[in-house]
Write an enzyme that holds these catalytic residues in place. Structure first.
Site, mmCIF file in Angstrom:
data_model
loop_
_atom_site.group_PDB
_atom_site.id
_atom_site.type_symbol
_atom_site.label_atom_id
_atom_site.label_comp_id
_atom_site.label_asym_id
_atom_site.label_seq_id
_atom_site.Cartn_x
_atom_site.Cartn_y
_atom_site.Cartn_z
ATOM 1 N N CYS A 337 0.822 -1.219 0.000
ATOM 2 C CA CYS A 337 0.000 0.000 0.000
ATOM 3 C C CYS A 337 0.853 1.264 0.000
ATOM 4 C CB CYS A 337 -0.958 -0.018 1.176
ATOM 5 S SG CYS A 337 -0.167 -0.017 2.807
ATOM 6 N N HIS A 387 -2.675 0.976 6.875
ATOM 7 C CA HIS A 387 -3.028 0.924 5.448
ATOM 8 C C HIS A 387 -3.203 2.341 4.928
ATOM 9 C CE1 HIS A 387 -4.327 -0.863 1.749
ATOM 10 N NE2 HIS A 387 -5.500 -0.255 1.783
ATOM 11 N N GLU A 399 -5.886 1.465 -4.469
ATOM 12 C CA GLU A 399 -5.069 0.916 -3.390
ATOM 13 C C GLU A 399 -4.383 -0.363 -3.838
ATOM 14 O OE1 GLU A 399 -7.358 -0.604 -0.114
ATOM 15 O OE2 GLU A 399 -8.700 -1.748 -1.412
#
Length: 425
Positions: A337, A387, A399
């Site tokens: 990420c 994240h 993402e």
């Protein structure tokens, strides 16, 4: 001035200049209609709905945690019961084998006892022959009881007479008779005892196997019931979580509509001011935000690889000693990420550290409700940020989600999301 604000200003100036030109020609364009402006009551109602859904999700999450704990306990008990049932079966098999060996021993003892009986018969025959011969010769020796057991003075005298009268062969025969009788009695007793012990052990093992099987079945039923309850709670929680996402999306949508309306009002005012004082300027075709978004979107479908990605693109993942290794991330070329953010912002000269926690602190924080395209969204909790994704607008984001997946565009997930975004442009 940020690239985003510069882009908006340039667009405004361009629109104003065009309006001046068209106005001079007598063909001024009609103003576009304003976007929908939700009322405060609508916004409050949607927020209340989202809060209620979040409370229900939280309650079910607690119930699900309790159910998971109970399921783990029943799993342990069921596993133990299965193992105990296996032990009982092994013990039962061993007892049955022992019973079989005891039966064989009993049969052998019976055979020995039968042989001993035949030996008794043979010895008795020899003694009877001796006694019969003694009578034929006029002897007054009594019966064989004089030898086999004296119960009084007369028997003792008869025994003494017998011992003085019989020869060695006859005495050997009578000794054999007595030994054979004792041996047979011992073997009969040993055979009966071995057989009884084997039967007792086999019966106990069979009862233990039945009890263990019943306990195993009860534990398995409890396990199935616990699993069913946990699955039901998980399904209800998933449904409520979906409703929460929908409710939060409606909140975000209404807030976005409010912002769009406010931006429209501001743009109309700016256009009117620009018509009075600014010359025409060229309209830019692409800004810094577009560059960042386009770089991120250019990697759609690239595999997730934990530790992967840098300013130049996807790279080989690294070992984590756990989940990522189980998916083989260390052998994949891709992004995690934060690696995707490093690559996206490198396109406009912003070099981010490859860690979502540092990226969260890399720029000003803006309330989530005011997020704009190009902002970074973050998820975390007490353990820290875990994240990050790039906001695209209209409730969408791009993402690199998790091991086993790929870079993708998806709806914003509001569970666990941080209340602020980080804005670098």
């Amino acid at each position: 001035m940020s690239a985003r604000r510069c882009l908006a200003r340039c667009l405004t100036v361009g629109v104003a200049a065009m309006a001046m030109v068209l106005g001079a020609a007598g063909t001024a364009p009609a103003a576009p209609p304003p976007p929908h402006n939700p009322s405060d009551a609508q916004l409050d109602a949607s927020r209340a709905e989202a809060r209620a859904a979040a409370a229900r999700v939280g309650d079910l999450t607690s119930q699900l945690a309790e159910a998971d704990a109970a399921l783990a306990d029943t799993d342990d008990r069921a596993e133990a019961a299965r193992e105990n049932a296996n032990k009982a079966l092994v013990d039962q098999y061993a007892a049955e084998q022992a019973a079989g060996r005891a039966a064989e021993a009993e049969a052998a003892a019976r055979a020995d006892a039968d042989a001993a009986g035949r030996a008794i018969d043979r010895a008795r025959g020899r003694v009877d022959e001796f006694i019969a011969g003694s009578y034929r010769q006029g002897s007054t020796i009594g019966s064989i009881t004089a030898y086999l057991g004296a119960r009084g003075p007369e028997d003792l005298l008869a025994r003494e007479q017998l011992l003085g009268a019989v020869g060695a062969d006859a005495l050997d025969g009578m000794d054999a008779l007595r030994r054979a009788q004792v041996d047979k009695a011992n073997k009969d007793s040993a055979a009966r005892q071995a057989a009884q012990q084997a039967r007792t052990a086999a019966e106990a093992a069979e009862r233990a196997a039945r009890d263990a099987a019943a306990a195993r079945d009860a534990a398995v039923q409890a396990q199935l019931a616990a699993r069913a309850r946990a699955a039901g709670l998980a399904a209800r929680r998933a449904e409520l979580a979906r409703r929460l996402d929908d409710a939060q999306a409606r909140v975000a949508g209404l807030q976005a509509q409010r912002r769009q309306y406010q931006q429209w009002v501001a743009a109309r005012r700016a256009e009117r001011a620009a018509l009075r004082r600014l010359p025409a300027l060229p309209v830019p075709t692409e800004g810094a935000v577009r560059v960042v978004i386009d770089r991120a979107l250019s990697q759609l479908g690239v595999p997730y690889a934990w530790g992967g990605g840098n300013a130049n693109g996807p790279t080989l993942g690294i070992h984590d000693g756990g989940v990522a290794d189980s998916f083989g991330d260390f052998a994949k070329v891709g992004f995690d990420c934060s690696g995707l953010m490093v690559y996206a912002f490198a396109g406009v000269g912003i070099m981010l550290p490859h860690y979502s926690g540092y990226q969260y602190a890399a720029g000003p924080h803006v309330p989530l409700a005011d997020a704009e395209p190009g902002d970074m969204l973050f998820w975390g909790g007490d353990a820290g940020i875990h994240h990050v994704a790039l906001y695209l607008g209209d409730g969408k984001m791009v993402e690199a989600p998790e091991s086993g997946s790929v870079v993708r565009v998806t709806s914003v997930r509001y569970r666990g999301i941080m209340p602020f975004v980080t804005r670098l442009l």
